[in-house]
Motif scaffolding. Structure first.
Motif, PDB file in Angstrom:
ATOM      1  N   ALA A  81       0.639  -1.075  -0.001  1.00 36.27           N
ATOM      2  CA  ALA A  81       0.066  -0.062  -0.050  1.00 36.27           C
ATOM      3  C   ALA A  81       0.728   1.212   0.001  1.00 36.27           C
ATOM      4  CB  ALA A  81      -0.919   0.044   1.145  1.00 36.27           C
ATOM      5  N   PHE A  82       1.934   1.203   0.809  1.00 32.00           N
ATOM      6  CA  PHE A  82       2.965   2.298   0.752  1.00 32.00           C
ATOM      7  C   PHE A  82       3.567   2.418  -0.550  1.00 32.00           C
ATOM      8  CE2 PHE A  82       6.953   4.041   1.647  1.00 32.00           C
ATOM      9  CZ  PHE A  82       6.766   5.238   2.008  1.00 32.00           C
ATOM     10  N   SER A  83       3.927   1.346  -1.102  1.00 29.34           N
ATOM     11  CA  SER A  83       4.834   1.676  -2.700  1.00 29.34           C
ATOM     12  C   SER A  83       3.750   1.830  -3.605  1.00 29.34           C
ATOM     13  CB  SER A  83       5.221   0.097  -2.941  1.00 29.34           C
ATOM     14  OG  SER A  83       6.312   0.062  -2.161  1.00 29.34           O
ATOM     15  N   ASP A  84       2.536   1.460  -3.446  1.00 31.22           N
ATOM     16  CA  ASP A  84       1.411   2.070  -4.432  1.00 31.22           C
ATOM     17  C   ASP A  84       1.261   3.476  -4.413  1.00 31.22           C
ATOM     18  OD1 ASP A  84       0.945  -0.334  -5.346  1.00 31.22           O
ATOM     19  OD2 ASP A  84      -0.957  -0.968  -4.197  1.00 31.22           O
ATOM     20  N   PHE A  85       1.201   4.126  -3.110  1.00 32.64           N
ATOM     21  CA  PHE A  85       0.918   5.608  -2.943  1.00 32.64           C
ATOM     22  C   PHE A  85       2.219   6.228  -3.273  1.00 32.64           C
ATOM     23  CE2 PHE A  85       1.023   9.275  -0.228  1.00 32.64           C
ATOM     24  CZ  PHE A  85       0.101  10.042  -0.519  1.00 32.64           C
TER      25      PHE A  85
ATOM     26  N   VAL B 108       4.202  11.899   2.970  1.00 34.39           N
ATOM     27  CA  VAL B 108       4.208  10.716   3.652  1.00 34.39           C
ATOM     28  C   VAL B 108       3.150  10.865   5.023  1.00 34.39           C
ATOM     29  CG1 VAL B 108       6.182   9.267   2.976  1.00 34.39           C
ATOM     30  CG2 VAL B 108       6.289  10.614   5.141  1.00 34.39           C
ATOM     31  N   GLY B 109       3.265  12.101   5.682  1.00 37.17           N
ATOM     32  CA  GLY B 109       2.477  12.267   6.760  1.00 37.17           C
ATOM     33  C   GLY B 109       1.113  12.303   6.527  1.00 37.17           C
ATOM     34  N   PRO B 110       0.503  12.923   5.718  1.00 41.77           N
ATOM     35  CA  PRO B 110      -0.983  12.731   5.619  1.00 41.77           C
ATOM     36  C   PRO B 110      -1.581  11.396   5.135  1.00 41.77           C
ATOM     37  CG  PRO B 110      -0.320  14.934   4.342  1.00 41.77           C
ATOM     38  CD  PRO B 110       1.025  14.116   4.717  1.00 41.77           C
ATOM     39  N   TRP B 111      -0.571  10.653   4.420  1.00 37.02           N
ATOM     40  CA  TRP B 111      -0.880   9.414   3.952  1.00 37.02           C
ATOM     41  C   TRP B 111      -1.052   8.297   5.364  1.00 37.02           C
ATOM     42  CZ3 TRP B 111       1.479   4.636   4.688  1.00 37.02           C
ATOM     43  CH2 TRP B 111       0.789   3.503   3.877  1.00 37.02           C
ATOM     44  N   LEU B 112      -0.045   8.653   6.229  1.00 34.90           N
ATOM     45  CA  LEU B 112      -0.161   7.949   7.436  1.00 34.90           C
ATOM     46  C   LEU B 112      -1.098   8.058   8.008  1.00 34.90           C
ATOM     47  CD1 LEU B 112       3.771   8.420   8.318  1.00 34.90           C
ATOM     48  CD2 LEU B 112       2.683   6.010   7.650  1.00 34.90           C
ATOM     49  N   ALA B 113      -1.544   9.282   8.238  1.00 37.30           N
ATOM     50  CA  ALA B 113      -2.784   9.639   9.068  1.00 37.30           C
ATOM     51  C   ALA B 113      -3.796   9.094   8.695  1.00 37.30           C
ATOM     52  CB  ALA B 113      -2.672  11.343   9.291  1.00 37.30           C
TER      53      ALA B 113
END
Length: 207
Positions: A42-46, A67-72
């Motif tokens: 999922a991280f690699s996709d984003f 990466v901050g907003p994605w993690l949240a």
């Protein structure tokens, strides 16, 4: 060309000085789900497969802001700064054998050396200071600072302009064929670093 016919060596970092790529795959994320509960796919996709990382390594987008907003949004408690610190630590896999070649170049032949890498500003600083790689070379040319990334010709031109060295007196050591081709088109000497060619590198460097 024979060894000793260059005035400047430009080392790639990831995949050359840093042995963090196995079979074309960055291995730092192998423990991501175990350590942080984050799905590596999922991280690699984003970040990577979406092309967003290209904006980061070209200096147009800060990595923490990506990466901050994605993690949240994914419900992860870790913040961007701590996540990036984890990433850089796991991704630090210096290739001692190749680094020793760089050290021998300086000691025996007094050859000028720089690093030319597609990395954003935060990791460039980590490579220089935390990993201590900055001591090996005159300068680290990082795409995030330069505003242009390999294989764009502008990346290589910035190094030429800074060094004041004719293009045919510069040797690029890189693991990606597209970077090799771009530098070669500009008249640079090249060494395509792969598992099959690494044993030939000392001789190419005159060591």
């Amino acid at each position: 060309m024979s060894s000793g016919d260059f005035d400047l060596v430009v080392w790639d970092f990831d995949g050359v000085l840093n042995a963090n790529i196995v079979d074309g795959r960055f291995v730092w994320a192998d423990g991501l789900e175990r350590d942080l509960g984050i799905d590596s796919n999922a991280f690699s996709d984003f970040v990577f497969r979406s092309g967003r990382m290209r904006e980061v390594i070209s200096g147009r987008l800060d990595l923490h802001d990506l990466v901050g907003p994605w993690l949240a949004d994914q419900g992860h408690a870790i913040n961007a700064r701590d996540f990036v610190a984890y990433w850089w630590k796991k991704d630090a896999r210096p290739d001692r054998e190749i680094i020793a070649l760089s050290e021998r170049l300086s000691e025996r032949l007094a050859v000028r050396q720089v690093i030319g890498t597609n990395n954003e500003q935060h990791r460039a600083r980590y490579i220089e200071e935390d990993m201590g790689i900055g001591r090996l070379v005159e300068r680290i040319f990082a795409s995030g600072r330069m505003g242009v990334a390999k294989p764009d010709a502008g990346f290589f031109r910035q190094i030429e302009d800074w060094a004041g060295v004719p293009s045919d007196r510069i040797l690029l050591i890189d693991d990606l064929g597209k970077n090799i081709a771009s530098a070669q088109n500009l008249g640079w000497q090249v060494f395509h670093f792969t598992p099959a060619t690494r044993a030939a590198l000392p001789a190419r460097l005159g060591l």
